[in-house]
Enzyme design. Structure first.
Site, PDB file in Angstrom:
ATOM      1  N   ALA A 151      -1.059  -1.261  16.508  1.00  0.00           N
ATOM      2  CA  ALA A 151       0.126  -0.532  16.052  1.00  0.00           C
ATOM      3  C   ALA A 151       0.078   0.924  16.508  1.00  0.00           C
ATOM      4  CB  ALA A 151       0.200  -0.601  14.519  1.00  0.00           C
ATOM      5  N   ASP A 180       0.777  -1.236   0.000  1.00  0.00           N
ATOM      6  CA  ASP A 180       0.000   0.000   0.000  1.00  0.00           C
ATOM      7  C   ASP A 180       0.808   1.287   0.000  1.00  0.00           C
ATOM      8  OD1 ASP A 180       0.956   0.147   2.640  1.00  0.00           O
ATOM      9  OD2 ASP A 180      -0.898  -0.623   3.514  1.00  0.00           O
ATOM     10  N   CYS A 210      10.059  -7.603 -24.133  1.00  0.00           N
ATOM     11  CA  CYS A 210       9.598  -6.252 -24.474  1.00  0.00           C
ATOM     12  C   CYS A 210      10.485  -5.215 -23.778  1.00  0.00           C
ATOM     13  CB  CYS A 210       8.144  -6.086 -24.035  1.00  0.00           C
ATOM     14  SG  CYS A 210       7.572  -4.388 -24.162  1.00  0.00           S
ATOM     15  N   GLY A 215       1.610  -6.422  13.348  1.00  0.00           N
ATOM     16  CA  GLY A 215       0.429  -6.683  12.530  1.00  0.00           C
ATOM     17  C   GLY A 215       0.603  -7.730  11.459  1.00  0.00           C
ATOM     18  N   ASN A 265       0.735  -7.095  18.271  1.00  0.00           N
ATOM     19  CA  ASN A 265      -0.406  -7.677  17.560  1.00  0.00           C
ATOM     20  C   ASN A 265      -1.530  -7.897  18.581  1.00  0.00           C
ATOM     21  OD1 ASN A 265      -2.212  -9.351  16.066  1.00  0.00           O
ATOM     22  ND2 ASN A 265      -0.516 -10.071  14.803  1.00  0.00           N
ATOM     23  N   PRO A 266      -2.721  -7.349  18.345  1.00  0.00           N
ATOM     24  CA  PRO A 266      -3.818  -7.563  19.294  1.00  0.00           C
ATOM     25  C   PRO A 266      -4.140  -9.041  19.478  1.00  0.00           C
ATOM     26  CG  PRO A 266      -4.508  -6.091  17.493  1.00  0.00           C
ATOM     27  CD  PRO A 266      -3.120  -6.546  17.174  1.00  0.00           C
ATOM     28  N   HIS A 315       6.123  -8.040  -1.039  1.00  0.00           N
ATOM     29  CA  HIS A 315       5.052  -8.500  -1.922  1.00  0.00           C
ATOM     30  C   HIS A 315       4.715  -7.494  -3.011  1.00  0.00           C
ATOM     31  CE1 HIS A 315       3.638 -11.434   1.463  1.00  0.00           C
ATOM     32  NE2 HIS A 315       4.751 -11.820   0.868  1.00  0.00           N
TER      33      HIS A 315
END
Ligand code: NAD
Length: 280
Positions: free
Chosen positions: A258, A100, A140, A214, A240-241, A115
């Site tokens: 976080a 993201d 290409c 997380g 981490n919860p 990733h």
């Protein structure tokens, strides 16, 4: 289990992040599932090369929906605290499973994207079709995919490709060779870029402290990174919860979010203070 002399003022820090890092920015984790039209679509079925080969438009549309939530998101206080740690002179490598760009948008300079990045495109290389071709494939010069020389537009260049975005509409093609374009992310069943995974391993081998935030630690080979840091004697902290199997073995585990944890914790590290955890 808890070591009260947890390293303060570490020489090199790795922050290892998964989808939970961005949950408080409004980007759903795969466990939370997406909303609306795609609420019942399993990411493991649609984010694959096979699905794209069969139904490229459907797969494209699913990624457009994900991209919309990412474009609308803003870095949260955790992303900003990580970038601030680096600004305060600590050597920080962010290794993220997220696609993201929120770490970069927060100001982190040294980000290893395990990733890939959803907002970048590349050509879809259909290995099956390439094997079935009677002649050797031509690479290409614009998208790096397998080109059909008869189809190539020799006036197209990389800036034409960079101008194409992951937006609503028909699946776009490479402006040079005509190959279908896809998001530059690692789909389920695909290999990670060896250079990227090597950069991640190098940072883990060098770090004195690794903080895993997380990440459910169920996706390999990324999940092995915190364990490797632990194995070679680095301090390891999990945030981490819903603590993972790592929590029992690492030096400190915060069963919290976080945003609730990172700003205070990283401020202590940057100011060279001993870390105290709820267990201390
Ligand atoms: P996951 O969805 O499997 O697990 C998310 C983890 O985050 C869980 O362990 C959960 O307990 C924890 N969590 C939830 N809210 C949190 C919070 N506020 N603070 C801290 N932790 C929180 O995610 P994963 O382990 O990263 O792996 C799934 C794959 O999905 C990744 O490879 C990633 O590429 C992809 N993904 C990326 C994004 C993104 O880029 N933001 C979003 C969804 C999925």
């Amino acid at each position: 289990m808890f070591d009260p002399d947890l390293l303060a003022d570490p020489r090199a820090v790795v922050i290892f992040t998964g989808a939970g890092m961005s949950a408080e920015s409004g980007v759903p984790t795969f466990r939370d599932r997406m909303t609306g039209l795609w609420a019942h679509t399993d990411p493991m079925e649609i984010a694959t090369p096979t699905a794209f080969r069969r139904q490229p438009q459907r797969v494209w549309d699913w990624h457009v929906h994900l991209a919309e939530s990412i474009r609308a998101a803003r870095p949260n206080a955790g992303h900003l605290a990580i970038a601030d740690l680096e600004r305060r002179g600590v050597k920080v490598t962010v290794i993220t499973q997220n696609i993201d760009s929120l770490h970069q948008r927060a100001g982190s300079q040294n980000v290893v994207e395990l990733h890939g990045n959803l907002l970048r495109l590349k050509s879809f290389v259909d290995e099956d079709a390439a094997f079935a071709m009677k002649r050797a494939p031509v690479i290409c010069p614009v998208c790096g995919g397998y080109a059909d020389p008869d189809e190539c537009d020799r006036y197209a260049d990389r800036s034409d490709l960079a101008a194409i975005e992951l937006r609503t509409g028909p699946v776009p093609h490479c402006p040079c060779c005509g190959a279908l374009l896809r998001p530059d992310i690692v789909w389920f069943g695909e290999m990670l870029d060896p250079e990227v995974i090597e950069a991640a391993w190098d940072a883990v081998e060098d770090c004195e402290l690794l903080i895993a935030v997380g990440a459910s630690l169920e996706v390999e080979p990324a999940a092995s990174l915190p364990w490797r840091a632990l194995g070679r004697g680095a301090q390891v902290i999990e945030i981490n919860p819903t603590p993972t199997g790592l929590a029992e073995y690492c030096h400190a585990s915060f069963a919290a979010t976080a945003v609730d944890t990172l700003p205070g914790l990283l401020d202590l590290i940057a100011s060279g203070q001993t870390i105290r955890t709820p267990q201390a």
